[in-house]
Design a protein around this motif. Structure first.
Motif, PDB file in Angstrom:
ATOM      1  N   GLU A 225      32.928 -21.185  -6.754  1.00 31.02           N
ATOM      2  CA  GLU A 225      31.994 -21.034  -5.638  1.00 31.02           C
ATOM      3  C   GLU A 225      31.974 -19.557  -5.281  1.00 31.02           C
ATOM      4  O   GLU A 225      32.966 -19.015  -4.803  1.00 31.02           O
ATOM      5  CB  GLU A 225      32.462 -21.863  -4.446  1.00 31.02           C
ATOM      6  CG  GLU A 225      32.496 -23.360  -4.733  1.00 31.02           C
ATOM      7  CD  GLU A 225      33.020 -24.139  -3.549  1.00 31.02           C
ATOM      8  OE1 GLU A 225      32.540 -23.907  -2.419  1.00 31.02           O
ATOM      9  OE2 GLU A 225      33.920 -24.968  -3.752  1.00 31.02           O
TER      10      GLU A 225
ATOM     11  N   GLU B 273      30.914 -17.805  -2.897  1.00 31.53           N
ATOM     12  CA  GLU B 273      31.247 -17.436  -1.514  1.00 31.53           C
ATOM     13  C   GLU B 273      32.750 -17.315  -1.307  1.00 31.53           C
ATOM     14  O   GLU B 273      33.200 -16.646  -0.378  1.00 31.53           O
ATOM     15  CB  GLU B 273      30.688 -18.454  -0.522  1.00 31.53           C
ATOM     16  CG  GLU B 273      29.181 -18.547  -0.498  1.00 31.53           C
ATOM     17  CD  GLU B 273      28.613 -19.464  -1.588  1.00 31.53           C
ATOM     18  OE1 GLU B 273      29.394 -20.131  -2.307  1.00 31.53           O
ATOM     19  OE2 GLU B 273      27.388 -19.492  -1.726  1.00 31.53           O
ATOM     20  N   LYS B 274      33.534 -17.969  -2.166  1.00 29.22           N
ATOM     21  CA  LYS B 274      34.991 -17.977  -1.999  1.00 29.22           C
ATOM     22  C   LYS B 274      35.705 -16.960  -2.897  1.00 29.22           C
ATOM     23  O   LYS B 274      36.921 -16.848  -2.849  1.00 29.22           O
ATOM     24  CB  LYS B 274      35.529 -19.375  -2.293  1.00 29.22           C
ATOM     25  CG  LYS B 274      35.039 -20.408  -1.298  1.00 29.22           C
ATOM     26  CD  LYS B 274      35.602 -21.769  -1.587  1.00 29.22           C
ATOM     27  CE  LYS B 274      35.105 -22.774  -0.547  1.00 29.22           C
ATOM     28  NZ  LYS B 274      35.610 -24.119  -0.813  1.00 29.22           N
TER      29      LYS B 274
END
Length: 97
Positions: free
Chosen positions: A10, A12-13
């Motif tokens: 992911e 965003e992580k």
């Protein structure tokens, strides 16, 4: 081919350094593909190094790649190429003129 680009991460992580690392690879592939053809290897190498961007830009490209926003990557690269063309036409002036 679709299986090659299956991502579990992911974006965003992920840390910015990881995104920049991936973005660097994406840009390298794009520019190497763009400058292949009838050029000698030394010319290709020189042109690819001319188009290296900052780590922040590479992180953005890595993020967009993982998000599968390929059209946005293409749009950003067009803007960068246009800016570089302006800079080469007017090497002594600023980009804001």
């Amino acid at each position: 081919m679709e299986k090659l680009f299956r991502f579990e991460a992911e974006p965003e992580k992920l840390p910015p350094a990881v995104l920049a690392y991936l973005g660097d690879a994406v840009l390298e592939l794009i520019f190497r593909s763009r400058f292949t053809g009838d050029y000698r290897m030394s010319v290709i190498h020189e042109r690819v190094k001319e188009h290296r961007k900052s780590t922040g830009f590479e992180a953005l490209i890595g993020y967009l790649f993982l998000k599968r926003e390929f059209d946005r990557i293409e749009e950003l690269l067009r803007v960068v190429m246009d800016l570089e063309s302006l800079r080469k036409k007017n090497p002594g002036g600023s980009a804001q003129e």
